[in-house]
Scaffold this active site. Structure first.
Site, PDB file in Angstrom:
ATOM      1  N   GLU A   1       0.843  -1.200   0.000  1.00  0.00           N
ATOM      2  CA  GLU A   1       0.000   0.000   0.000  1.00  0.00           C
ATOM      3  C   GLU A   1       0.878   1.251   0.000  1.00  0.00           C
ATOM      4  OE1 GLU A   1      -3.401   0.199   2.688  1.00  0.00           O
ATOM      5  OE2 GLU A   1      -2.748   2.207   3.268  1.00  0.00           O
TER       6      GLU A   1
ATOM      7  N   ALA B   1     -10.173  10.913   2.244  1.00  0.00           N
ATOM      8  CA  ALA B   1     -11.629  11.017   2.395  1.00  0.00           C
ATOM      9  C   ALA B   1     -12.060  12.419   1.986  1.00  0.00           C
ATOM     10  CB  ALA B   1     -12.014  10.733   3.836  1.00  0.00           C
TER      11      ALA B   1
ATOM     12  N   HIS C   1      -7.951   2.802  -3.705  1.00  0.00           N
ATOM     13  CA  HIS C   1      -8.826   3.023  -2.552  1.00  0.00           C
ATOM     14  C   HIS C   1      -9.819   4.110  -2.975  1.00  0.00           C
ATOM     15  CE1 HIS C   1      -5.766   1.684   0.750  1.00  0.00           C
ATOM     16  NE2 HIS C   1      -5.510   1.069  -0.383  1.00  0.00           N
TER      17      HIS C   1
ATOM     18  N   ARG D   1     -15.585   3.645   3.602  1.00  0.00           N
ATOM     19  CA  ARG D   1     -16.429   4.770   3.979  1.00  0.00           C
ATOM     20  C   ARG D   1     -15.588   6.039   4.124  1.00  0.00           C
ATOM     21  NH1 ARG D   1     -19.242   5.100   9.747  1.00  0.00           N
ATOM     22  NH2 ARG D   1     -17.041   5.247  10.249  1.00  0.00           N
TER      23      ARG D   1
ATOM     24  N   HIS E   1     -13.677  -2.030  14.806  1.00  0.00           N
ATOM     25  CA  HIS E   1     -13.572  -0.639  14.357  1.00  0.00           C
ATOM     26  C   HIS E   1     -13.630   0.254  15.595  1.00  0.00           C
ATOM     27  CE1 HIS E   1     -14.848   3.202  12.576  1.00  0.00           C
ATOM     28  NE2 HIS E   1     -14.236   2.771  11.482  1.00  0.00           N
TER      29      HIS E   1
ATOM     30  N   GLN F   1      -7.269  -3.998   8.846  1.00  0.00           N
ATOM     31  CA  GLN F   1      -6.537  -2.966   9.557  1.00  0.00           C
ATOM     32  C   GLN F   1      -5.299  -3.627  10.172  1.00  0.00           C
ATOM     33  OE1 GLN F   1      -5.492  -0.157  10.005  1.00  0.00           O
ATOM     34  NE2 GLN F   1      -7.312   0.915  10.724  1.00  0.00           N
TER      35      GLN F   1
END
Ligand code: FAD
Length: 315
Positions: A18, A52, A78, A108, A174, A201
């Site tokens: 990543e 985001a 992503h 999200r 989460h 995660q």
């Protein structure tokens, strides 16, 4: 994705990396070199994070394009849905598909710093984004046209590949989950929406991963669950990831990093921890490993070599 019975046979354990979009022009050149070096190791895919709210959108796509045009590695984008409308999210997905991106991690996203919920737009969960990606691709032409060199106007027609849609999973829960089963339920919802695999995660102990996979399987999750592994090479990085993820402090690692006086020594501690975790989750049946590379190739390639997954780099 491979079956979950992968073993420590280096030729059969897939891995991926990543990266995040660079913040400066000099960072861009360095990232291109990192991408080439990571690609030489033969990963299944390289993923690129997305800010985001679209804060890194264009830069993420540039990095994905670079991977697609300069390496043989699958680029995985992503995408977050926070604060976006249906029409805006659909247009964004179409832009990535038009650039030839066929693998996604549907997320999200988190609210911008200082902002609390409600912060969402039309899409409230990543499961809805998974469905939207599938729908947008279905609306695109079912074939691709590739120009034939030397024959003006002529094109080769091939059927369009179906998209891969990964989703996030949280072995330790989460940070905002309100009960223990919520994360497995959320993963089931993402699978039902069309997700093809999950990436976790970061976590610090192999049992965190194995116990989560066991609970997910018992609840009916069948998609591969790829463990996300992060080499933590400084106390500052450890503090930052604990703040972002809400994970418990791994005291053994924290103390080792704190008392080691040299940066090189701390790097070795982080590599050794991540390599051991890699070996243990693969031995426990993980279908591969996904390494958070922090836009550097040396550390993650050494982790893989020490875990015995990179034959070329074995001493
Ligand atoms: P969702 O799947 O929507 O779930 C969030 C939580 O809501 C769930 O854990 C669950 O508690 C609840 N929930 C959701 N759906 C349901 C349901 N149907 N039923 C019950 N409960 C439900 N953020 C970025 O901004 N950019 C990135 O590039 C990025 N990359 C990431 C990569 C990985 C591998 C991971 C693990 C996280 C990444 N994140 C990224 C962070 C992520 O956006 C946040 O963790 C966010 O708070 C949750 O995203 P999600 O996709 O899991 O959300």
């Amino acid at each position: 994705m491979p079956p979950e019975s992968a073993t420590l046979d280096s030729s059969r354990v897939p891995f991926s990396f990543e990266l995040y979009p660079p913040r400066s022009a000099s960072g861009e050149d360095a990232l291109h070199e990192t991408i080439r070096r990571l690609a030489d190791a033969g990963p299944d895919f390289i993923s690129v994070t997305y800010g985001a709210g679209g804060s890194t959108g264009g830069r993420s796509l540039e990095v994905l394009r670079f991977i697609r045009e300069n390496t043989y590695v699958e680029p995985l984008a992503h995408l977050t849905c926070v604060g976006n409308t249906y029409a805006g999210a659909a247009a964004l997905i179409r832009e990535f598909l038009d650039a030839g991106i066929l693998s996604f991690l549907a997320l999200r996203g988190d609210p911008p710093a200082g902002q609390t919920e409600p912060f969402l737009g039309d899409l409230e969960t990543s499961a809805q984004l998974v469905q939207l990606i599938g729908r947008v691709q279905a609306e695109c032409a079912p074939y691709e046209e590739t120009p034939i060199p030397g024959l003006p106007g002529a094109a080769r027609i091939t059927s369009r590949r179906h998209v891969n849609i990964a989703v996030a999973a949280f072995p330790k829960g989460h940070p905002r989950a309100t009960h223990r089963t919520q994360d497995v339920e959320a993963l089931l919802a993402k699978q039902a929406a069309g997700a093809t695999f999950a990436i976790t995660q970061l976590f610090f102990h192999p049992d965190d991963y194995s116990a989560f996979v066991e609970r997910a399987r018992a609840a009916g999750v069948t998609i591969p669950i790829l463990p996300g592994i992060m080499p933590i090479t400084s106390p500052a990085r450890l503090a930052r990831v604990l703040e972002l993820t809400g994970e418990d402090l791994p005291s053994e690692l924290a103390i080792a990093l704190e008392i080691e006086p040299t940066a090189e020594g701390r790097r070795e501690i982080g590599i050794e921890w991540a390599a051991r975790l890699t070996r243990e989750v693969v031995a426990a049946g993980a279908p591969g490993v996904h390494l958070y590379a922090f836009n550097q190739h040396d550390t993650v390639l050494t982790v893989l070599a020490e875990a015995g997954l990179l034959p070329a780099l074995r001493s």
